[in-house]
Design a protein around this motif. Structure first.
Motif, PDB file in Angstrom:
ATOM      1  N   PHE A 348       0.976  -1.198  -0.019  1.00  0.00           N
ATOM      2  CA  PHE A 348      -0.152   0.050   0.034  1.00  0.00           C
ATOM      3  C   PHE A 348       0.941   1.325   0.076  1.00  0.00           C
ATOM      4  O   PHE A 348       0.473   2.390  -0.382  1.00  0.00           O
ATOM      5  CB  PHE A 348      -0.869  -0.060   1.215  1.00  0.00           C
ATOM      6  N   THR A 349       2.181   1.374   0.166  1.00  0.00           N
ATOM      7  CA  THR A 349       2.725   2.505   0.710  1.00  0.00           C
ATOM      8  C   THR A 349       3.670   2.767  -0.434  1.00  0.00           C
ATOM      9  O   THR A 349       3.807   2.284  -1.462  1.00  0.00           O
ATOM     10  CB  THR A 349       3.376   2.341   1.980  1.00  0.00           C
ATOM     11  N   GLU A 350       4.205   4.150  -0.037  1.00  0.00           N
ATOM     12  CA  GLU A 350       5.445   4.685  -1.270  1.00  0.00           C
ATOM     13  C   GLU A 350       6.538   3.797  -1.225  1.00  0.00           C
ATOM     14  O   GLU A 350       7.466   3.876  -2.099  1.00  0.00           O
ATOM     15  CB  GLU A 350       5.538   6.183  -0.991  1.00  0.00           C
ATOM     16  N   THR A 351       7.123   3.466  -0.039  1.00  0.00           N
ATOM     17  CA  THR A 351       8.606   2.459  -0.161  1.00  0.00           C
ATOM     18  C   THR A 351       8.397   1.378   0.558  1.00  0.00           C
ATOM     19  O   THR A 351       7.398   0.994   1.352  1.00  0.00           O
ATOM     20  CB  THR A 351       9.619   3.718   0.609  1.00  0.00           C
ATOM     21  N   ILE A 352       9.484   0.381   0.251  1.00  0.00           N
ATOM     22  CA  ILE A 352       9.324  -0.926   0.986  1.00  0.00           C
ATOM     23  C   ILE A 352       9.710  -0.777   2.487  1.00  0.00           C
ATOM     24  O   ILE A 352       9.009  -1.408   3.304  1.00  0.00           O
ATOM     25  CB  ILE A 352      10.447  -1.774   0.387  1.00  0.00           C
ATOM     26  N   GLN A 353      10.252   0.278   2.827  1.00  0.00           N
ATOM     27  CA  GLN A 353      10.542   0.457   4.451  1.00  0.00           C
ATOM     28  C   GLN A 353       9.128   0.631   4.804  1.00  0.00           C
ATOM     29  O   GLN A 353       9.086   0.238   6.176  1.00  0.00           O
ATOM     30  CB  GLN A 353      11.574   1.382   4.596  1.00  0.00           C
ATOM     31  N   ASP A 354       8.515   1.713   4.544  1.00  0.00           N
ATOM     32  CA  ASP A 354       7.427   2.027   5.063  1.00  0.00           C
ATOM     33  C   ASP A 354       6.547   0.870   5.027  1.00  0.00           C
ATOM     34  O   ASP A 354       5.554   0.720   5.934  1.00  0.00           O
ATOM     35  CB  ASP A 354       6.499   3.178   4.268  1.00  0.00           C
ATOM     36  N   GLU A 355       6.346   0.077   4.025  1.00  0.00           N
ATOM     37  CA  GLU A 355       5.683  -1.263   4.118  1.00  0.00           C
ATOM     38  C   GLU A 355       5.591  -1.988   5.201  1.00  0.00           C
ATOM     39  O   GLU A 355       4.617  -2.570   5.667  1.00  0.00           O
ATOM     40  CB  GLU A 355       5.919  -1.830   2.846  1.00  0.00           C
ATOM     41  N   VAL A 356       7.001  -2.221   5.582  1.00  0.00           N
ATOM     42  CA  VAL A 356       7.313  -2.936   6.672  1.00  0.00           C
ATOM     43  C   VAL A 356       7.035  -2.346   7.882  1.00  0.00           C
ATOM     44  O   VAL A 356       6.194  -2.838   8.860  1.00  0.00           O
ATOM     45  CB  VAL A 356       8.758  -3.288   6.821  1.00  0.00           C
ATOM     46  N   MET A 357       7.054  -1.101   8.060  1.00  0.00           N
ATOM     47  CA  MET A 357       6.753  -0.335   9.329  1.00  0.00           C
ATOM     48  C   MET A 357       5.033  -0.243   9.622  1.00  0.00           C
ATOM     49  O   MET A 357       4.548  -0.192  10.757  1.00  0.00           O
ATOM     50  CB  MET A 357       7.435   0.962   9.327  1.00  0.00           C
ATOM     51  N   ILE A 358       4.489  -0.185   8.601  1.00  0.00           N
ATOM     52  CA  ILE A 358       3.066   0.154   8.527  1.00  0.00           C
ATOM     53  C   ILE A 358       2.389  -1.412   9.365  1.00  0.00           C
ATOM     54  O   ILE A 358       1.219  -1.143   9.946  1.00  0.00           O
ATOM     55  CB  ILE A 358       2.346   0.185   7.391  1.00  0.00           C
ATOM     56  N   SER A 359       3.108  -2.273   9.350  1.00  0.00           N
ATOM     57  CA  SER A 359       2.472  -3.616   9.957  1.00  0.00           C
ATOM     58  C   SER A 359       2.964  -3.617  11.422  1.00  0.00           C
ATOM     59  O   SER A 359       2.359  -4.643  12.069  1.00  0.00           O
ATOM     60  CB  SER A 359       2.833  -4.713   9.062  1.00  0.00           C
ATOM     61  N   MET A 360       3.721  -2.744  11.944  1.00  0.00           N
ATOM     62  CA  MET A 360       4.341  -2.755  13.083  1.00  0.00           C
ATOM     63  C   MET A 360       3.243  -2.331  14.098  1.00  0.00           C
ATOM     64  O   MET A 360       2.620  -1.251  13.657  1.00  0.00           O
ATOM     65  CB  MET A 360       5.726  -2.111  13.351  1.00  0.00           C
ATOM     66  N   LYS A 361       3.309  -2.801  15.477  1.00  0.00           N
ATOM     67  CA  LYS A 361       2.408  -2.045  16.621  1.00  0.00           C
ATOM     68  C   LYS A 361       2.848  -0.669  16.732  1.00  0.00           C
ATOM     69  O   LYS A 361       2.195   0.297  16.895  1.00  0.00           O
ATOM     70  CB  LYS A 361       2.638  -3.002  17.669  1.00  0.00           C
ATOM     71  N   GLU A 362       4.466  -0.562  16.811  1.00  0.00           N
ATOM     72  CA  GLU A 362       4.981   0.780  17.189  1.00  0.00           C
ATOM     73  C   GLU A 362       5.859   0.901  16.016  1.00  0.00           C
ATOM     74  O   GLU A 362       6.771   0.172  15.736  1.00  0.00           O
ATOM     75  CB  GLU A 362       5.449   1.006  18.342  1.00  0.00           C
ATOM     76  N   GLU A 363       5.786   2.026  14.944  1.00  0.00           N
ATOM     77  CA  GLU A 363       6.833   2.120  14.000  1.00  0.00           C
ATOM     78  C   GLU A 363       8.336   2.259  14.490  1.00  0.00           C
ATOM     79  O   GLU A 363       8.516   3.102  15.285  1.00  0.00           O
ATOM     80  CB  GLU A 363       6.511   3.114  13.034  1.00  0.00           C
ATOM     81  N   ASN A 364       9.111   1.482  13.738  1.00  0.00           N
ATOM     82  CA  ASN A 364      10.654   1.601  14.083  1.00  0.00           C
ATOM     83  C   ASN A 364      11.476   1.076  12.979  1.00  0.00           C
ATOM     84  O   ASN A 364      11.579   0.184  12.361  1.00  0.00           O
ATOM     85  CB  ASN A 364      10.869   0.483  15.346  1.00  0.00           C
ATOM     86  N   GLU A 365      12.152   2.221  12.550  1.00  0.00           N
ATOM     87  CA  GLU A 365      12.765   2.117  11.132  1.00  0.00           C
ATOM     88  C   GLU A 365      14.183   1.063  11.254  1.00  0.00           C
ATOM     89  O   GLU A 365      14.439   0.352  10.416  1.00  0.00           O
ATOM     90  CB  GLU A 365      13.585   3.461  10.890  1.00  0.00           C
ATOM     91  N   LYS A 366      14.789   1.245  12.581  1.00  0.00           N
ATOM     92  CA  LYS A 366      15.751   0.273  12.964  1.00  0.00           C
ATOM     93  C   LYS A 366      15.472  -1.236  12.945  1.00  0.00           C
ATOM     94  O   LYS A 366      15.998  -2.144  12.167  1.00  0.00           O
ATOM     95  CB  LYS A 366      16.583   0.327  14.174  1.00  0.00           C
ATOM     96  N   GLU A 367      14.168  -1.517  13.432  1.00  0.00           N
ATOM     97  CA  GLU A 367      13.743  -2.858  13.407  1.00  0.00           C
ATOM     98  C   GLU A 367      13.333  -3.255  11.951  1.00  0.00           C
ATOM     99  O   GLU A 367      13.503  -4.397  11.366  1.00  0.00           O
ATOM    100  CB  GLU A 367      12.489  -2.812  14.359  1.00  0.00           C
ATOM    101  N   ALA A 368      12.616  -2.275  11.108  1.00  0.00           N
ATOM    102  CA  ALA A 368      12.154  -2.604   9.865  1.00  0.00           C
ATOM    103  C   ALA A 368      13.242  -2.941   8.955  1.00  0.00           C
ATOM    104  O   ALA A 368      13.302  -3.745   8.154  1.00  0.00           O
ATOM    105  CB  ALA A 368      11.555  -1.320   9.396  1.00  0.00           C
ATOM    106  N   ASP A 369      14.469  -2.310   9.124  1.00  0.00           N
ATOM    107  CA  ASP A 369      15.834  -2.401   8.391  1.00  0.00           C
ATOM    108  C   ASP A 369      16.414  -3.773   8.566  1.00  0.00           C
ATOM    109  O   ASP A 369      16.944  -4.457   7.520  1.00  0.00           O
ATOM    110  CB  ASP A 369      16.864  -1.353   8.608  1.00  0.00           C
ATOM    111  N   LYS A 370      16.053  -4.237   9.873  1.00  0.00           N
ATOM    112  CA  LYS A 370      16.730  -5.803  10.291  1.00  0.00           C
ATOM    113  C   LYS A 370      15.913  -6.815   9.665  1.00  0.00           C
ATOM    114  O   LYS A 370      16.496  -7.614   8.994  1.00  0.00           O
ATOM    115  CB  LYS A 370      16.588  -5.821  11.787  1.00  0.00           C
ATOM    116  N   PHE A 371      14.444  -6.297   9.437  1.00  0.00           N
ATOM    117  CA  PHE A 371      13.769  -7.548   8.662  1.00  0.00           C
ATOM    118  C   PHE A 371      13.896  -7.403   7.107  1.00  0.00           C
ATOM    119  O   PHE A 371      14.080  -8.540   6.347  1.00  0.00           O
ATOM    120  CB  PHE A 371      12.340  -7.370   8.694  1.00  0.00           C
TER     121      PHE A 371
END
Length: 485
Positions: A348-371
């Motif tokens: 749904f989002t504009e970037t892959i990183q945002d795509e991962v963060m939107i599914s998190m309970k609390e958005e976290n760029e560092k965690e998203a990058d790990k996945f």
């Protein structure tokens, strides 16, 4: 004859991912079956698009060099003229359908060319007989299984009687039986003397059928193997090249420590879509929990419907008792995360990183990058999801699923269209997810994935669980018999 002379194509995006192929020189004799193989992004699909004329007439970019078919420069003639001699079957057959019923779909191309009615009828009857399609005629396309849709796509091309067939990963969404049907169709075309170019990750079903294997890497042809030369490569060498198994019988199960078996109870998983026949017939049963469970069965057996019911997407279907707690559909929506087979539906989002963060309970760029790093996507984290290849989209959806922190993950064909390297990465990620205590259920037609990481198998037939077993020595023998026909 097909002759590609120093061809280079760069897609219009103008970035490091835009170069499709570089300086390709290739000759293909009439009547040969050619397999284009190599890791995802190596240029296989781009090469097929040059042969069928989609490049440069549909895909924007810069083309240098020349592509000749039967002495005609493809890039300089209209696409509809190329379509008369080159028939294309795409990875997703739905992308090339124009009609609701199968008969109209098969005859669409002939009607488009204005052929006489009697000739179309004769061609239709011949195609039905040659490809054994009698049971599929007059059917609603939307009610067909994946394998049946692929057969209709092949029929719609075959009826046109082109000299050349181009197929882009035609087996990626097919079950074991449908893959063998596809092999028979390709063998029939070969007997007719047609030239066939197949871009593929799955290679085993083309053994004994292909004349040449063209290995590509980073947009270039690295090696052109005869069938005998490719056969003589060791499985280790093919794996080193990033290729899938060529001989399924040689697959060995890795050592895996299997935890103590726990189960969950299913009650009243009976389901029918509106105005349709009943699809699921599961009154009471137990299935493995806290494991990596492969869900197998032919296309149309009820696997995807079962997953939708399990995850609570169908509101009136069944209850689950797990760890002493009852989960009705509403509760299951909060506990489960599902990666669909058609991943475009959940990006749904504009970037892959945002795509991962939107599914998190609390958005976290560092965690998203790990996945993203786990799934070899960190380099494309700022790209738009729709600009990625099919395999990259698949892995992006898996990264989002893991980031959600749900206790149950359902994945529908997660390795569809993935090369060997990325299939292994998905298997490793599923093992890591399982180690955290999450239950993983994988709908799959991929024997290599099952052997690599699954602890159990649930086998569906006609909307019921026909068998379930652990992946021990006895289970390995069962799964081999199902896939190796």
């Amino acid at each position: 004859m097909i002759k590609i002379d120093h061809a280079t194509f760069t897609y219009g995006e103008n970035n490091e991912y835009s170069v499709g192929i570089r300086d390709i020189d290739l000759e293909i004799e009439d009547g040969q079956v050619i397999v284009l193989c190599g890791e995802s992004g190596c240029g296989k699909t781009t090469l097929t698009r040059m042969i069928n004329g989609l490049i440069p007439h549909y895909y924007e970019g810069k083309l240098t060099g020349e592509i000749w078919i039967n002495g005609i420069n493809v890039s300089q003639q209209p696409l509809y003229d190329t379509a008369k001699i080159v028939g294309s079957v795409f990875q997703n057959p739905r992308s090339q359908f124009f009609n609701v019923d199968t008969t109209s779909e098969i005859t669409f191309g002939c009607e488009n060319l204005g052929m006489p009615k009697e000739e179309i009828k004769d061609r239709l009857q011949a195609t039905i007989q040659e490809l054994h399609l009698k049971k599929l005629i007059g059917r609603n396309i939307f009610q067909l299984s994946g394998g049946e849709k692929q057969k209709i796509a092949c029929a719609g091309v075959s009826i046109m009687k082109p000299d050349i067939f181009v197929l882009d990963e035609p087996s990626s969404n097919l079950d074991a039986a449908s893959i063998m049907d596809l092999r028979r169709i390709i063998a029939h075309w070969k007997e007719q003397g047609k030239t066939i170019i197949i871009s593929e990750h799955r290679l085993y079903y083309l053994r004994g059928l292909a004349d040449r294997f063209i290995y590509m890497k980073e947009g270039q042809i690295i090696q052109d193997y005869s069938a005998t030369e490719f056969e003589n490569l060791t499985e280790e060498k093919r794996e080193e090249m990033g290729l899938r198994a060529y001989v399924l019988e040689n697959l060995l199960m890795p050592e895996m420590l299997i935890s103590e078996r726990t189960t969950m109870e299913l009650h009243d998983f009976n389901f029918a879509y509106k105005n349709g026949p009943q699809i699921l017939y599961i009154r009471e049963c137990e299935i493995p929990a806290n494991r990596i469970v492969a869900i197998t069965g032919n296309n149309g057996a009820g696997k995807s419907t079962f997953s939708r019911c399990f995850c609570g997407l169908e509101k009136q279907c069944g209850t689950i008792i797990w760890n002493g707690k009852t989960y009705r559909p509403k509760e299951r929506l909060k506990a489960c995360y599902m990666v669909m087979q058609e991943v475009n539906h959940q990006l749904f989002t504009e970037t892959i990183q945002d795509e991962v963060m939107i599914s998190m309970k609390e958005e976290n760029e560092k965690e998203a990058d790990k996945f993203l790093d786990m799934l070899d996507l960190i380099k494309v984290k700022d790209r738009h999801p729709m600009s990625l290849s099919g395999g990259q989209k698949q892995r992006a959806a898996i990264a989002s699923a893991i980031a959600s922190g749900r206790s149950v993950l359902f994945l529908d064909e997660p390795t569809s269209g993935l090369d060997h390297k990325h299939m292994l990465e998905v298997a490793e990620v599923l093992r890591e997810v399982w180690d955290t205590g999450i239950s993983v259920y994988v709908i799959t037609h991929d024997l290599e994935l099952i052997i690599e990481c699954c602890t159990d198998v649930i086998h569906f037939e006609n909307g019921t669980i026909a068998d379930q077993y652990q992946m021990d020595a006895e289970g390995m023998e069962k799964i081999r018999k199902y896939f190796i026909q």
